[in-house]
Design a protein around this motif. Structure first.
Motif, PDB file in Angstrom:
ATOM      1  N   PHE A  15       0.828  -1.204   0.000  1.00 24.04           N
ATOM      2  CA  PHE A  15       0.000   0.000   0.000  1.00 24.04           C
ATOM      3  C   PHE A  15       0.863   1.255   0.000  1.00 24.04           C
ATOM      4  O   PHE A  15       0.541   2.251  -0.658  1.00 24.04           O
ATOM      5  N   TYR A  18       2.043   1.687  -3.445  1.00 23.19           N
ATOM      6  CA  TYR A  18       0.900   2.120  -4.255  1.00 23.19           C
ATOM      7  C   TYR A  18       0.652   3.621  -4.105  1.00 23.19           C
ATOM      8  O   TYR A  18       0.505   4.345  -5.099  1.00 23.19           O
ATOM      9  N   THR A  19       0.634   4.097  -2.867  1.00 24.84           N
ATOM     10  CA  THR A  19       0.360   5.517  -2.642  1.00 24.84           C
ATOM     11  C   THR A  19       1.479   6.399  -3.180  1.00 24.84           C
ATOM     12  O   THR A  19       1.225   7.491  -3.701  1.00 24.84           O
ATOM     13  N   CYS A  22       1.131   6.479  -6.956  1.00 23.07           N
ATOM     14  CA  CYS A  22      -0.043   7.296  -7.287  1.00 23.07           C
ATOM     15  C   CYS A  22       0.291   8.781  -7.181  1.00 23.07           C
ATOM     16  O   CYS A  22      -0.065   9.583  -8.063  1.00 23.07           O
ATOM     17  N   ASP A  28      -5.464   8.943  -8.667  1.00 14.98           N
ATOM     18  CA  ASP A  28      -6.388   8.936  -7.540  1.00 14.98           C
ATOM     19  C   ASP A  28      -6.334   7.558  -6.892  1.00 14.98           C
ATOM     20  O   ASP A  28      -6.663   6.547  -7.526  1.00 14.98           O
ATOM     21  N   ILE A  29      -5.939   7.502  -5.603  1.00 12.78           N
ATOM     22  CA  ILE A  29      -5.792   6.196  -4.955  1.00 12.78           C
ATOM     23  C   ILE A  29      -7.127   5.461  -4.833  1.00 12.78           C
ATOM     24  O   ILE A  29      -7.147   4.236  -4.650  1.00 12.78           O
ATOM     25  N   SER A  34      -6.461   3.190 -11.130  1.00 12.95           N
ATOM     26  CA  SER A  34      -5.145   3.520 -10.585  1.00 12.95           C
ATOM     27  C   SER A  34      -4.395   2.252 -10.176  1.00 12.95           C
ATOM     28  O   SER A  34      -3.167   2.166 -10.313  1.00 12.95           O
ATOM     29  N   VAL A  35      -5.121   1.277  -9.665  1.00 12.08           N
ATOM     30  CA  VAL A  35      -4.505  -0.002  -9.291  1.00 12.08           C
ATOM     31  C   VAL A  35      -3.889  -0.657 -10.523  1.00 12.08           C
ATOM     32  O   VAL A  35      -2.740  -1.120 -10.502  1.00 12.08           O
ATOM     33  N   VAL A  38      -0.746   1.264 -11.610  1.00  9.21           N
ATOM     34  CA  VAL A  38       0.407   1.019 -10.732  1.00  9.21           C
ATOM     35  C   VAL A  38       0.956  -0.391 -10.956  1.00  9.21           C
ATOM     36  O   VAL A  38       2.178  -0.593 -10.985  1.00  9.21           O
TER      37      VAL A  38
END
Length: 346
Positions: A15, A18-19, A22, A28-29, A34-35, A38
């Motif tokens: 996570f 990921y952030t 992003c 935008d998380i 966005s997933v 990434v």
């Protein structure tokens, strides 16, 4: 021996990555797209980095240091220092680890891999990089040392920053001076020696078939017992037996002979003999190597398959990479010479 703190990298590290990605890519998380974006970024980076041998070997050596240091017994805490965000007005480089010893001493450690022929070249840092590590050290009020792994010797050195010499726009140290200034003793490292040879004798079960192919040398039998010897004397103590197995597998000694033991036409077992490559010395004992080197050999085997690196770290407990030898160890079956190698401050 210290324990490895349990974490959940799948939940928290993923996570955090990921952030960060992003934020870097203005995503935008909360959006499912966005997933996917990434994942594509990470997949692309991983495809490139898995073939970057400098990165692979460098990260493995970095991870190896923490496990080796933890296995040596003198550390109370080993913490990754260079993780997470940092903000600073100065140009800094953050060392890999913070090490706290059981006696309260603490220092930072920057880990490096030296993969050149031993003694062929000096080890050097650019002045800018070296000073950036020192700047961080000054800001946090903690000395920094450099752990340089001489990979072709399978040997660790822990060198104070004061041992490096300025040479033009670089800070350098010769391998000879690295060995002279080595402070691995702080972590509990020792050089071990014992009487050669060490022998491991696998005894066959006489009630089961036991065969030897004289053309290939291949044996086939059921093991009933394992007998161990040091310099011709039986080794029967539980700790001593653990040490013999550990030394035969991970020390500097090598297998000198594997000999089938016959009684007429019947195979009664196989004896493996281990000793120093150049034969026994005249001292009555021979060097097995450093404890840190043996732990490193075991770590490398745990992260390789047929010589190819398959992992840069392992989740095994540090205790699995060494055999703890009590301070008051004394044995007639397996005598040990234990050398504390101190740095030559002169």
């Amino acid at each position: 021996m210290i324990n490895k703190i349990k974490r959940n990298p799948q939940k928290f590290d993923s996570f955090e990555l990921y952030t960060k990605l992003c934020a870097k890519n203005s995503l935008d998380i909360g959006e499912l797209s966005s997933v996917d974006a990434v994942v594509d970024l990470v997949k692309s980076a991983l495809k490139d980095n898995r073939k970057n041998l400098n990165l692979v070997f460098g990260k493995r050596v970095e991870s190896m240091f923490a496990v080796v240091a933890a296995s040596l017994g003198k550390c109370a805490l080993i913490k990754q220092e260079d993780g997470g965000e940092a903000y600073c007005n100065d140009y800094i480089s953050i060392p890999d680890y913070r090490v706290v010893l059981k006696d309260g001493a603490n220092f930072l450690v920057e880990v490096k891999n030296y993969h050149k022929e031993p003694f062929s070249e000096t080890y050097s840092f650019t002045e800018k990089y070296f000073n950036s590590v020192l700047k961080y050290s000054e800001l946090v009020g903690c000395e920094v040392k450099f752990a340089i792994y001489l990979s072709k010797l399978n040997y660790w050195t822990l060198i104070p920053n004061s041992a490096f010499v300025k040479d033009g726009n670089k800070f350098i140290i010769t391998i000879e001076d690295a060995l002279k200034n080595n402070e691995m003793l702080l972590l509990g490292d020792q050089m071990l020696a014992t009487k050669p040879p060490l022998e491991v004798y696998f005894v066959s079960d006489p009630s089961k078939p036991a065969t030897l192919d004289e053309n290939t040398g291949q044996t086939n039998f059921i093991i009933k017992n394992i007998l161990l010897y040091c310099a011709g004397k039986p080794v029967t103590g539980e700790l001593e037996k653990q040490l013999v197995f550990y030394f035969t597998m991970y020390s500097n000694w090598e297998e000198l002979e594997s000999l089938p033991i016959m009684a007429g036409e019947c195979l009664i077992g196989v004896r493996f003999t281990y000793g120093p490559h150049n034969g026994p010395s005249d001292d009555g004992f021979d060097i097995l190597g450093n404890i840190s080197s043996m732990a490193s050999t075991m770590y490398k085997l745990a992260t390789e398959d047929n010589g190819e690196v398959t992992a840069v770290e392992t989740d095994n407990h540090p205790k699995n990479f060494t055999v703890v030898i009590p301070e008051d160890y004394k044995s007639d079956e397996l005598p040990l010479w234990r050398f504390n190698i101190e740095a030559n401050k002169g």
